[in-house]
Design an enzyme around this catalytic site. Sequence first.
Site, PDB file in Angstrom:
ATOM      1  N   CYS A  87       0.860  -1.181   0.000  1.00 42.96           N
ATOM      2  CA  CYS A  87       0.000   0.000   0.000  1.00 42.96           C
ATOM      3  C   CYS A  87       0.895   1.229   0.000  1.00 42.96           C
ATOM      4  O   CYS A  87       1.812   1.331   0.828  1.00 42.96           O
ATOM      5  CB  CYS A  87      -0.899  -0.006   1.237  1.00 42.96           C
ATOM      6  N   CYS A 163      -0.973   3.554  -7.524  1.00 39.61           N
ATOM      7  CA  CYS A 163      -1.768   2.861  -6.511  1.00 39.61           C
ATOM      8  C   CYS A 163      -1.844   1.403  -6.928  1.00 39.61           C
ATOM      9  O   CYS A 163      -1.950   1.098  -8.124  1.00 39.61           O
ATOM     10  CB  CYS A 163      -3.170   3.464  -6.413  1.00 39.61           C
ATOM     11  N   HIS A 165      -4.122  -0.609  -6.896  1.00 41.57           N
ATOM     12  CA  HIS A 165      -5.348  -1.018  -7.591  1.00 41.57           C
ATOM     13  C   HIS A 165      -5.179  -0.990  -9.112  1.00 41.57           C
ATOM     14  O   HIS A 165      -5.738  -1.822  -9.822  1.00 41.57           O
ATOM     15  CB  HIS A 165      -6.512  -0.085  -7.223  1.00 41.57           C
TER      16      HIS A 165
END
Length: 254
Positions: A87, A163, A165
Amino acid sequence: MPTVPTPTATATPPLPPPQLGVFDSGIGGLSVLAALRLQLPGARIHYIADTAYTPWGERSAHWVGQRCEQLAAHLIDAGAQLVLVACNTGTTQAIGTLRARWPTVPFVGVEPGVKPAVAGTRNGRIAVMGTSGTLRSDTLAPQLDQIAAALREAAVDTVVLGCTHYPLVAAALQQRLGDGVLLLDTADAVVRRVTSLLPPDAAVAAQHASHAAGLTLCSTADPAVLRAAARRWVDARADASALVLPPIIEAARG
């Protein structure tokens, strides 16, 4: 003359697979997990998705630091020999604290690949994509359309997937942007760093064993969401269970 018996070769016992811990604020870290499984198929991996509190980008630095310590402690207590903070927010705000608390445990973080982007751009226009929320499957196509339109308007030729994602939808984004735009994902570099920090025998075991080594997936919210995402992007046989941890209280603001 009597024959001398030939010594019987002793089979070398298989090397034990390393145990790795991975955590993220949600399912974005599955992009890094997929790279780990591909390049280190023999590693036993325990992944925690803190989907009950995603996104972390809206939380205070105090909260993020405390939550990262809590998740790291859970993974280390479960046997993790190395912990990957999958993260960006957790990496920037907490990895120093984690390394100080557990000096004998290697911690690896993820950060946007800005240096490779600078080296790879042709027109000097670079975009770093971050997100304050989670990409939702029900609105994914419109979101990607909006992102691609903004990037085309800015005439960028290099996009850093800032990120975890975004690598999960990189193919769809590349299709919208065209082959003239370079997308940079740092997952491979992260896996190389993980491998370099493992003991040599553990690295060999991780690179050459089978996927039977094991994968544990836990979610702090509904595990069905993590299970579905993992089956789509990591392993069609993946399963997930719920993990209940004490909540972190935000520090009072004076």
